[in-house]
Design an enzyme around this catalytic site. Structure first.
Site, mmCIF file in Angstrom:
data_model
loop_
_atom_site.group_PDB
_atom_site.id
_atom_site.type_symbol
_atom_site.label_atom_id
_atom_site.label_comp_id
_atom_site.label_asym_id
_atom_site.label_seq_id
_atom_site.Cartn_x
_atom_site.Cartn_y
_atom_site.Cartn_z
ATOM 1 N N GLU A 188 -5.269 -1.383 -10.302
ATOM 2 C CA GLU A 188 -4.351 -0.879 -11.337
ATOM 3 C C GLU A 188 -4.206 -1.891 -12.478
ATOM 4 O O GLU A 188 -3.100 -2.356 -12.796
ATOM 5 C CB GLU A 188 -2.994 -0.545 -10.713
ATOM 6 C CG GLU A 188 -3.106 0.569 -9.673
ATOM 7 C CD GLU A 188 -1.777 1.063 -9.134
ATOM 8 O OE1 GLU A 188 -0.813 0.289 -9.136
ATOM 9 O OE2 GLU A 188 -1.710 2.222 -8.701
ATOM 10 N N GLU A 382 -6.269 5.884 -4.012
ATOM 11 C CA GLU A 382 -4.869 5.884 -3.572
ATOM 12 C C GLU A 382 -4.259 7.222 -3.913
ATOM 13 O O GLU A 382 -4.388 7.699 -5.049
ATOM 14 C CB GLU A 382 -4.040 4.802 -4.297
ATOM 15 C CG GLU A 382 -4.250 3.411 -3.796
ATOM 16 C CD GLU A 382 -3.288 2.417 -4.420
ATOM 17 O OE1 GLU A 382 -2.124 2.778 -4.679
ATOM 18 O OE2 GLU A 382 -3.722 1.277 -4.649
#
Ligand code: BG6
Length: 484
Positions: A188, A382
């Site tokens: 991220e 995810e």
């Protein structure tokens, strides 16, 4: 058309949220080890739960506590990895995403030689995965940089960290390249501007006149350069390996069709995609760069940086997807939290207890958008639902809400694949309960496997299969066909 035959079904975790053993085996302190659980903080206020100050870091360093520093204990995967991997294998996992803690190999990040005990741990994990025929997907940096580098260099704002990271990655490629073919550079990466300490080791007090935001963009640039350098290195050292970027996919809809809302939404989405644009297209989007310059936030670049970024782009695009949000220019629009963001509430969507808005169609929209934009294979690394679970008297855990969440998201995923999106795999977050990244809670549970531990670390750490465990097993067995 359905999921490809070799589709990589599995689950994902990060070292700092599962391993524990924070001071065992020569491991050094990472930024995660000073993240405090704050029982009295509103868990919907991610700014408060992730806030950091030099004073608190120093306080944490002087403290041996593991009760209020839950990432120090994780779920003790360090000692339970065989049991956990066996449970994943029982579900039929084809892949398991994990990260390598930099501080287990280089305790301060600056040692010349790696810590052999740390290497031995990961070697044992990868061997076990090989034995169980589970493909490792390895994140090189997942919210766990050495604390020493945060303190000495203000984390990734300093270019010298690039060389140190490259040294760490070289060891990972040399020692684990025989086991690992799929690598992710920075988890991220776009989250630098949301929680700069956790992602990039930035300490606000060290940012001085330059300001924290400028430091964030500098850190992002340094990570882009580092990403390119380690992709180059991976290609030299590991035959057939692939490098992926990793983005928080924060799909945002306009709250209304008022052009002002649409324009504000477009801005948000372009800012989110910028981090992937650089790594796929090999250049900064002109509009973003222009905007950064105008706001005095443009990063310093050295000769050769842009060349490297251009030459060593990624092989695939991986991302996390949990929720969507909307945007509006109306200052009174009702807001709701998402994955470390605060968005405008969408009246058409339900929310979890933590305020995250559940939107399976948004996953299909995101897959189509990303594939159309990048034309690279995609990997959902995810996706999942954080919820409180109840253990029944007989020890069973009936998590129908979790099954519903996954079912609807798998349907959406299937539709996108049928429309032609090239999807390599799916790793749920997280296959086993772990310590939350944002709130440091244990009670925000994501797993198919329950871990007996509460927010303060009480519990036996026993692992129990939830209803969703058997359901996901069936999904994998049928390669995503049986979603009943
Ligand atoms: C992602 C992170 O943003 O979201 C994970 O990569 C994190 O590390 C996950 O755990 C869920 O967020 P949280 O705050 O519920 O743990």
């Amino acid at each position: 058309m359905s999921f490809p035959k070799n589709f990589l079904w599995g689950g994902a975790v990060a070292a700092n949220q599962v391993e524990g053993a924070w001071n065992i085996g020569g491991k050094g302190l990472s930024v995660a080890d000073v993240a405090a659980y704050k029982p009295n903080v509103d868990v919907k206020d991610y700014k408060a739960s992730t806030a950091v100050s030099l004073e608190n870091i120093k306080k944490a360093m002087a403290d041996e506590d593991t009760v209020y520093y839950p990432k120090r204990r994780g779920i003790d995967f360090y000692h339970h990895y065989k049991e956990d991997l066996a449970l994943f294998a029982e579900m039929g996992f084809k892949a398991f995403r994990l990260s390598i803690a930099w501080t287990r190999l280089f305790p301060t990040g600056e040692e010349e030689l790696p810590n052999e005990e740390g290497l031995a741990f990961y070697e044992a994990v990868f061997r076990e995965m090989q034995r169980l025929h589970i493909e490792p997907i390895v994140t090189l940096s997942h919210y766990e940089m050495p604390l020493a580098l945060a303190l000495k260099y203000n984390g990734w704002t300093d270019r010298r960290v690039i060389d140190l990271f490259e040294r760490f990655c070289r060891v990972c490629f040399e020692r684990f390249g025989k086991y690992v073919k799929y690598w992710l550079n920075f988890n991220e990466i776009d989250s630098i501007i949301r929680h700069s300490f956790i992602t990039a080791g930035i300490i606000p007090e060290y940012c001085g006149e330059r300001g924290e935001l400028a430091c964030c963009y500098q850190a992002a640039h340094n990570q882009f350069v580092a990403g390119a350098r380690v992709t180059k290195l991976m290609r030299e050292l590991v035959d057939g390996a692939k490098m992926g970027l990793m983005l928080t996919k924060l799909t945002t809809y306009p709250r209304t069709c008022a052009p002002e809302d649409v324009a504000a939404t477009q801005k948000k989405n372009l800012e989110n995609l910028f981090y992937a644009d650089v790594q796929v297209f090999g250049e900064y989007p002109a509009l973003i760069l222009q905007d950064l310059k105008r706001r005095g936030l443009a990063p310093c670049m050295e000769p050769g940086d842009l060349d490297l970024i251009r030459k060593y782009t990624v092989d695939f695009v991986s991302f996390s997807y949990y929720m969507t949000m909307t945007e509006s220019v109306d200052p009174n629009a009702e807001r709701t939290p998402g994955n470390t963001v605060l968005g405008v509430k969408n009246p058409y969507l339900p929310s979890s207890e933590w305020g995250w808005q559940v939107d399976p169609t948004g996953l299909r929209i995101s897959l189509i958008e990303l594939y159309d934009r990048y034309r690279k294979p995609l990997f959902i690394v995810e996706n999942g639902l954080g919820m409180r679970d109840t253990v029944e008297e007989d020890g069973s855990i009936h998590d129908a809400y979790r099954i519903d969440y996954f079912r609807s998201h798998f349907r959406a995923m299937k539709e996108a694949v049928e429309e032609g999106v090239e999807l390599m795999g799916y790793t749920s977050w997280a296959p086993i309960d772990l310590v939350s990244a944002g709130t440091n809670q244990m009670s925000k549970r994501y797993g198919f496997i329950y871990v007996d531990q509460d927010d303060l670390g009480n519990g036996s750490l026993a692992r129990t299969r939830k209803d969703s465990f058997y359901w996901y097993k069936k999904v994998i067995e049928s390669n995503g066909e049986d979603l009943t």
